[in-house]
Design a protein around this motif. Sequence first.
Motif, PDB file in Angstrom:
ATOM      1  N   TYR A  30       0.996  -1.121  -0.067  1.00  0.00           N
ATOM      2  CA  TYR A  30       0.075  -0.140  -0.050  1.00  0.00           C
ATOM      3  C   TYR A  30       0.810   1.122   0.074  1.00  0.00           C
ATOM      4  N   ILE A  50      -2.308  10.093   4.192  1.00  0.00           N
ATOM      5  CA  ILE A  50      -3.437   9.293   3.548  1.00  0.00           C
ATOM      6  C   ILE A  50      -2.634   7.807   3.357  1.00  0.00           C
ATOM      7  N   LEU A  52      -3.280   4.729   1.101  1.00  0.00           N
ATOM      8  CA  LEU A  52      -3.840   4.453  -0.465  1.00  0.00           C
ATOM      9  C   LEU A  52      -3.604   2.919  -0.490  1.00  0.00           C
ATOM     10  N   ASP A  56      -7.503   0.900  -4.867  1.00  0.00           N
ATOM     11  CA  ASP A  56      -7.956   2.100  -5.203  1.00  0.00           C
ATOM     12  C   ASP A  56      -7.047   2.839  -5.826  1.00  0.00           C
ATOM     13  N   PHE A  57      -6.024   2.578  -6.262  1.00  0.00           N
ATOM     14  CA  PHE A  57      -4.849   2.958  -6.863  1.00  0.00           C
ATOM     15  C   PHE A  57      -5.676   3.870  -8.217  1.00  0.00           C
ATOM     16  N   LYS A  59      -8.765   4.253  -9.256  1.00  0.00           N
ATOM     17  CA  LYS A  59      -9.598   5.499  -8.891  1.00  0.00           C
ATOM     18  C   LYS A  59      -9.187   6.399  -8.268  1.00  0.00           C
ATOM     19  N   PHE A  60      -7.919   6.390  -7.528  1.00  0.00           N
ATOM     20  CA  PHE A  60      -7.206   7.827  -6.928  1.00  0.00           C
ATOM     21  C   PHE A  60      -6.709   8.393  -8.153  1.00  0.00           C
ATOM     22  N   ALA A  63      -9.153  10.251 -10.454  1.00  0.00           N
ATOM     23  CA  ALA A  63      -9.900  11.512  -9.790  1.00  0.00           C
ATOM     24  C   ALA A  63      -8.973  12.688  -9.466  1.00  0.00           C
ATOM     25  N   LEU A  64      -7.612  12.344  -9.326  1.00  0.00           N
ATOM     26  CA  LEU A  64      -6.758  13.234  -9.106  1.00  0.00           C
ATOM     27  C   LEU A  64      -6.457  13.854 -10.370  1.00  0.00           C
TER      28      LEU A  64
END
Length: 134
Positions: A30, A50, A52, A56-57, A59-60, A63-64
Amino acid sequence: MESVYSRRIRAGKRRTYFFDVRATRGNDYYLTITESRKRFNDDGYDRHKIFLYKEDFNKFIKALGEAIDYVKTELMPDFDFDAFNHEYPEAAETTEIIEIIEVSEEKPVIIAEINIPAATNHTATNHTEDADKW
């Protein structure tokens, strides 16, 4: 947990970001993203972290990227974000290239390189080392 990869980004005199890949006991991985800011009133640091996880990599990152693109294209289209693409020296010295006279696909010809010693400010160095210890 064991850190298997670490990247530090200095963002000015008071902020540093750390990107650390850590391993779990079960050999899973992670990412921790840490913002460390030097406090104005004392010698300590404020830290925000944070965690991560691999699921979720994607999606993150999506979104970023969308949020950054929105700021760059919709909110601040005329701002020169490349003006902030500078690196702070991490090593004892840096090399500054004075002039490149010929660029080929193989290798540029460099006229001069200058090794510039980093500033020796023991107070700043100690604070950076403190931030690295945690």
